[in-house]
Write a protein that holds these residues in place. Sequence first.
Motif, PDB file in Angstrom:
ATOM      1  N   PRO A   1       9.256 -10.806  12.981  1.00 16.24           N
ATOM      2  CA  PRO A   1       8.193  -9.736  13.210  1.00 16.24           C
ATOM      3  C   PRO A   1       8.697  -8.640  12.437  1.00 16.24           C
ATOM      4  O   PRO A   1       9.681  -8.349  12.527  1.00 16.24           O
ATOM      5  CB  PRO A   1       8.291  -9.566  14.570  1.00 16.24           C
ATOM      6  CG  PRO A   1       8.467 -11.111  15.255  1.00 16.24           C
ATOM      7  CD  PRO A   1       9.631 -11.393  14.187  1.00 16.24           C
ATOM      8  N   ILE A   2       7.658  -7.878  11.983  1.00 18.11           N
ATOM      9  CA  ILE A   2       8.039  -6.675  11.398  1.00 18.11           C
ATOM     10  C   ILE A   2       8.517  -5.778  12.197  1.00 18.11           C
ATOM     11  O   ILE A   2       8.367  -5.835  13.721  1.00 18.11           O
ATOM     12  CB  ILE A   2       6.548  -5.908  10.480  1.00 18.11           C
ATOM     13  CG1 ILE A   2       5.657  -5.696  11.570  1.00 18.11           C
ATOM     14  CG2 ILE A   2       6.270  -7.085   9.578  1.00 18.11           C
ATOM     15  CD1 ILE A   2       4.625  -4.698  10.955  1.00 18.11           C
ATOM     16  N   SER A   3       9.244  -4.454  11.976  1.00 14.14           N
ATOM     17  CA  SER A   3       9.913  -3.477  12.820  1.00 14.14           C
ATOM     18  C   SER A   3       8.572  -2.787  13.779  1.00 14.14           C
ATOM     19  O   SER A   3       7.424  -2.769  13.048  1.00 14.14           O
ATOM     20  CB  SER A   3      10.559  -2.588  11.943  1.00 14.14           C
ATOM     21  OG  SER A   3       9.761  -1.496  11.432  1.00 14.14           O
ATOM     22  N   GLU A   4       8.920  -2.248  14.770  1.00 20.73           N
ATOM     23  CA  GLU A   4       8.103  -1.534  15.601  1.00 20.73           C
ATOM     24  C   GLU A   4       7.353  -0.247  14.671  1.00 20.73           C
ATOM     25  O   GLU A   4       6.392   0.143  14.907  1.00 20.73           O
ATOM     26  CB  GLU A   4       8.646  -1.196  16.880  1.00 20.73           C
ATOM     27  CG  GLU A   4       8.796  -2.267  17.835  1.00 20.73           C
ATOM     28  CD  GLU A   4       9.572  -1.910  19.222  1.00 20.73           C
ATOM     29  OE1 GLU A   4       9.461  -0.569  19.409  1.00 20.73           O
ATOM     30  OE2 GLU A   4       9.644  -2.892  20.151  1.00 20.73           O
ATOM     31  N   LYS A   5       8.583   0.239  13.771  1.00 24.08           N
ATOM     32  CA  LYS A   5       8.223   1.415  13.187  1.00 24.08           C
ATOM     33  C   LYS A   5       6.985   1.075  12.204  1.00 24.08           C
ATOM     34  O   LYS A   5       5.930   1.963  11.970  1.00 24.08           O
ATOM     35  CB  LYS A   5       9.412   2.067  12.548  1.00 24.08           C
ATOM     36  CG  LYS A   5       9.151   3.321  11.750  1.00 24.08           C
ATOM     37  CD  LYS A   5      10.560   3.791  11.151  1.00 24.08           C
ATOM     38  CE  LYS A   5      10.334   5.001  10.179  1.00 24.08           C
ATOM     39  NZ  LYS A   5      11.586   5.535   9.485  1.00 24.08           N
ATOM     40  N   ASP A   6       7.597   0.101  11.647  1.00 21.19           N
ATOM     41  CA  ASP A   6       6.405  -0.350  10.490  1.00 21.19           C
ATOM     42  C   ASP A   6       5.192  -0.669  10.992  1.00 21.19           C
ATOM     43  O   ASP A   6       3.885  -0.455  10.443  1.00 21.19           O
ATOM     44  CB  ASP A   6       6.768  -1.357   9.668  1.00 21.19           C
ATOM     45  CG  ASP A   6       8.156  -1.041   8.819  1.00 21.19           C
ATOM     46  OD1 ASP A   6       8.084   0.101   8.101  1.00 21.19           O
ATOM     47  OD2 ASP A   6       9.028  -1.992   8.133  1.00 21.19           O
ATOM     48  N   HIS A   7       5.138  -1.171  12.118  1.00 17.18           N
ATOM     49  CA  HIS A   7       3.883  -1.795  12.876  1.00 17.18           C
ATOM     50  C   HIS A   7       3.060  -0.441  13.428  1.00 17.18           C
ATOM     51  O   HIS A   7       1.719  -0.459  12.857  1.00 17.18           O
ATOM     52  CB  HIS A   7       4.249  -2.480  14.050  1.00 17.18           C
ATOM     53  CG  HIS A   7       3.003  -3.039  14.805  1.00 17.18           C
ATOM     54  ND1 HIS A   7       2.696  -2.805  16.070  1.00 17.18           N
ATOM     55  CD2 HIS A   7       1.799  -3.656  14.367  1.00 17.18           C
ATOM     56  CE1 HIS A   7       1.491  -3.372  16.338  1.00 17.18           C
ATOM     57  NE2 HIS A   7       1.102  -3.921  15.621  1.00 17.18           N
ATOM     58  N   GLN A   8       3.787   0.660  13.735  1.00 17.34           N
ATOM     59  CA  GLN A   8       3.086   1.825  14.140  1.00 17.34           C
ATOM     60  C   GLN A   8       2.567   2.546  12.821  1.00 17.34           C
ATOM     61  O   GLN A   8       1.412   3.196  12.875  1.00 17.34           O
ATOM     62  CB  GLN A   8       3.936   2.786  15.039  1.00 17.34           C
ATOM     63  CG  GLN A   8       2.979   4.018  15.594  1.00 17.34           C
ATOM     64  CD  GLN A   8       2.118   3.574  16.341  1.00 17.34           C
ATOM     65  OE1 GLN A   8       2.340   2.805  17.490  1.00 17.34           O
ATOM     66  NE2 GLN A   8       1.002   3.998  16.189  1.00 17.34           N
TER      67      GLN A   8
ATOM     68  N   ASP B   1       0.932  -1.140   0.063  1.00 18.57           N
ATOM     69  CA  ASP B   1       0.076   0.084   0.054  1.00 18.57           C
ATOM     70  C   ASP B   1       0.962   1.240   0.078  1.00 18.57           C
ATOM     71  O   ASP B   1       1.478   1.692   1.175  1.00 18.57           O
ATOM     72  CB  ASP B   1      -0.967  -0.042   1.246  1.00 18.57           C
ATOM     73  CG  ASP B   1      -1.942   1.271   1.217  1.00 18.57           C
ATOM     74  OD1 ASP B   1      -1.808   1.777   0.049  1.00 18.57           O
ATOM     75  OD2 ASP B   1      -2.636   1.401   2.235  1.00 18.57           O
ATOM     76  N   GLY B   2       0.921   1.945  -1.009  1.00 13.30           N
ATOM     77  CA  GLY B   2       1.782   3.143  -1.493  1.00 13.30           C
ATOM     78  C   GLY B   2       3.215   2.867  -1.804  1.00 13.30           C
ATOM     79  O   GLY B   2       3.704   1.740  -1.530  1.00 13.30           O
ATOM     80  N   GLN B   3       3.807   3.982  -2.062  1.00 17.76           N
ATOM     81  CA  GLN B   3       5.082   3.965  -2.551  1.00 17.76           C
ATOM     82  C   GLN B   3       6.305   3.540  -1.701  1.00 17.76           C
ATOM     83  O   GLN B   3       7.186   3.244  -2.091  1.00 17.76           O
ATOM     84  CB  GLN B   3       5.482   5.322  -3.431  1.00 17.76           C
ATOM     85  CG  GLN B   3       4.427   5.442  -4.497  1.00 17.76           C
ATOM     86  CD  GLN B   3       4.740   6.847  -5.414  1.00 17.76           C
ATOM     87  OE1 GLN B   3       5.698   7.216  -5.149  1.00 17.76           O
ATOM     88  NE2 GLN B   3       4.107   7.045  -6.477  1.00 17.76           N
ATOM     89  N   SER B   4       5.913   3.738  -0.492  1.00 16.62           N
ATOM     90  CA  SER B   4       6.993   3.356   0.512  1.00 16.62           C
ATOM     91  C   SER B   4       6.870   1.866   1.102  1.00 16.62           C
ATOM     92  O   SER B   4       7.460   1.409   1.823  1.00 16.62           O
ATOM     93  CB  SER B   4       7.063   4.319   1.659  1.00 16.62           C
ATOM     94  OG  SER B   4       5.522   4.131   2.613  1.00 16.62           O
ATOM     95  N   SER B   5       5.764   1.294   0.386  1.00 14.33           N
ATOM     96  CA  SER B   5       5.684   0.020   0.888  1.00 14.33           C
ATOM     97  C   SER B   5       6.775  -1.166   0.284  1.00 14.33           C
ATOM     98  O   SER B   5       7.424  -0.739  -0.527  1.00 14.33           O
ATOM     99  CB  SER B   5       4.191  -0.712   0.266  1.00 14.33           C
ATOM    100  OG  SER B   5       4.207  -0.726  -0.919  1.00 14.33           O
ATOM    101  N   LYS B   6       7.007  -2.246   1.192  1.00 16.75           N
ATOM    102  CA  LYS B   6       7.907  -3.148   0.715  1.00 16.75           C
ATOM    103  C   LYS B   6       8.312  -3.588  -0.493  1.00 16.75           C
ATOM    104  O   LYS B   6       9.292  -3.269  -1.210  1.00 16.75           O
ATOM    105  CB  LYS B   6       8.063  -4.273   1.883  1.00 16.75           C
ATOM    106  CG  LYS B   6       8.022  -4.020   3.210  1.00 16.75           C
ATOM    107  CD  LYS B   6       9.182  -3.084   3.609  1.00 16.75           C
ATOM    108  CE  LYS B   6       8.956  -2.686   5.221  1.00 16.75           C
ATOM    109  NZ  LYS B   6      10.314  -1.816   5.452  1.00 16.75           N
ATOM    110  N   LEU B   7       7.306  -4.000  -1.190  1.00 19.94           N
ATOM    111  CA  LEU B   7       7.218  -4.716  -2.450  1.00 19.94           C
ATOM    112  C   LEU B   7       7.505  -3.334  -3.503  1.00 19.94           C
ATOM    113  O   LEU B   7       8.442  -3.438  -4.546  1.00 19.94           O
ATOM    114  CB  LEU B   7       6.004  -5.361  -2.830  1.00 19.94           C
ATOM    115  CG  LEU B   7       5.759  -6.704  -2.350  1.00 19.94           C
ATOM    116  CD1 LEU B   7       4.448  -7.411  -2.627  1.00 19.94           C
ATOM    117  CD2 LEU B   7       6.985  -7.878  -2.918  1.00 19.94           C
TER     118      LEU B   7
END
Length: 451
Positions: free
Chosen positions: A366-373, A303-309
């Motif tokens: 687990p994904i990072s805390e930053k990505d989770h927030q 979702d969005g240009q900053s997403s992982k894929l």
Amino acid sequence: MNTYSTSKDFPMTQKHIASFSLALFTVVLSAQQVAFEEYDLDNGLHVILHQDNSVPVVTTSVMYHVGGKDRTEGRTGFAHFFEHLLFEGTKNIERGKWFEIVSSNGGQNNANTSQDRTYYYEVFPSNNLKLGLWLESERMLHPVIDQKGVTTQQEVVKEEKRLRYDNRPYGQLITVVGQNLFKKHPYKDPNIGYMEDLDAATLDDVIAYNKKYYVPNNAVLVVAGNIDIDQTKKWVADYFSAIPRGEEIVRNYPKEEPIRQETRVKAYDPNIQIPAYVISYRTPGFRERDAYVLDMISSYLSDGQSSKLYKKMVDDQKQALQVGAFNVGQEDYGMYLVYALPVGETDRETLLGEMEEEIAKVRETPISEKDHQKLLNKFENQFVNSNSSIAGIANSLARNYLLYGDTELINKEIEIYRSITREEIQEVANKYLKPNQRVIIDYLPEDAQAN
């Protein structure tokens, strides 16, 4: 003039910022609380009323618990067909006059169908609430279903199929996914159905379908907007209480066997020049908590240009023109898709490998805390926006009651997303997104079939 420095007089630490953000969000959520009243008529029609006098509009809507999956073999696409047919006319509305009545009274209306439900709605100036209720009661009680209407709408549906599916680039992609993820369940067939089934349908078939599904005990009526509650209840009773209750509907669709081994298939589309490579999985129905987690995984991946894929395959490595992941929510089973369109000579195995690498990371760590927030913030924002209009609120109220069995989700669904942990995201990815549980689809230009 009084001034102060945040660094000296009131130091804004991370703790302060977090507390302020939470307080602000609490205020926003409080402002977004949707008050409603719900009750049943004796004929089984569920009624939900939401009063909002801030704008002089009202939405009247009816959602029927009937969609593409509600059919017998050889009679696919009936619910979508009825989406059109029930605008033909009624005992008291001349054929072809429905939209004219709505527009001439300052309103707008539409309908849509999924595999699980059909939704009709009107938006009027609030002084035309009575008209909106009358229209929907006419649709439920007095539809004119005759051979002329059936023949007319058969042609309308055929044209829609040509425009939206047959002649549209990638228009058959979701159909192909459904055909390969499901072997027994009606989700194996497209919501719009097969035209040979519609052509084969008799007038008696159509009348019987209407009698079975378009009944008050298989529907919810929502009235939302600038209304007087007591007056609205009286009009609802006047227009809907005399409509006869239908037979109880029993659904007993076949269960699918788990997918335990990877499958690879090819499909061809004459309308494309660039192939699409798709990794698809069968997932749980949207009422399950795991489906909410899969929504978050989709957003994290694409979702969005900053997403992982996107950042990896489109921006950094220039391998894909487009890449995405999304969870197709359905009542009984969902479909989870990850796809990419190649740039230049990027080959199939490279794209599949890069997509799997990002999915594997979610499974393994687990994904990072930053990505989770970041995910939590995004879903909180979506939740607030979903209730920002009267029409949106009406849709949410109907859907939450009819499909989820909990009208109050309109106020508390965000609690589900906010309770999803990083560890749970990893656990759900491990549960559903493994290589041995996937169907890989090469969706190719038709001329590739000759090679």
